[in-house]
Design a protein around this motif. Structure first.
Motif, mmCIF file in Angstrom:
data_model
loop_
_atom_site.group_PDB
_atom_site.id
_atom_site.type_symbol
_atom_site.label_atom_id
_atom_site.label_comp_id
_atom_site.label_asym_id
_atom_site.label_seq_id
_atom_site.Cartn_x
_atom_site.Cartn_y
_atom_site.Cartn_z
ATOM 1 N N ASP A 38 -2.653 2.241 -6.370
ATOM 2 C CA ASP A 38 -3.988 1.673 -6.339
ATOM 3 C C ASP A 38 -3.937 0.290 -6.970
ATOM 4 O O ASP A 38 -3.435 0.128 -8.077
ATOM 5 N N SER B 157 0.843 -1.197 0.000
ATOM 6 C CA SER B 157 0.000 0.000 0.000
ATOM 7 C C SER B 157 0.877 1.245 0.000
ATOM 8 O O SER B 157 0.623 2.197 0.713
ATOM 9 N N TYR C 253 -5.727 -0.036 -10.352
ATOM 10 C CA TYR C 253 -4.964 0.605 -11.430
ATOM 11 C C TYR C 253 -3.827 -0.303 -11.882
ATOM 12 O O TYR C 253 -3.590 -0.465 -13.074
#
Length: 102
Positions: free
Chosen positions: A36, A32, A39
């Motif tokens: 994303d 993280s 994406y």
């Protein structure tokens, strides 16, 4: 060595005496780290489809060109000469013998 021990003892003492007013920073895991996931998945899906299309086009191009077989070797009279009979006879090893009295 002694100075290192004194420094660590002083730093521990200052940490325990100082009040905790700041909030601990939020941990960021590598998965993280600002990317994303949707994406990234869409990006790699597009890359995969582009790779499949380009490999297919390259294969069609390469296979449609054909290839050069080369010239036939000259038929020299001394090649493939057998002066000795086969041990199983002139009819061949796996041929059915029709002249055995049937």
């Amino acid at each position: 060595m002694a100075t290192a021990i004194v420094r660590s003892a002083l730093s521990r003492a200052s940490i325990s005496v100082a009040p905790r007013t700041s909030v601990a920073p939020k941990r960021r895991f590598s998965s993280s780290a600002g990317h994303d996931d949707a994406y990234e998945a869409a990006k790699w899906e597009k890359i995969t489809y582009l790779g499949i299309a380009s490999c297919t086009a390259l294969a069609v191009y390469v296979l449609s060109k054909g290839h050069h077989h080369g010239e036939d070797p000259p038929a020299y009279p001394y090649m493939h000469i057998r002066n000795k009979e086969f041990p199983w006879g002139p009819d061949g090893l796996f041929e059915v013998k029709h002249n055995e009295g049937h």
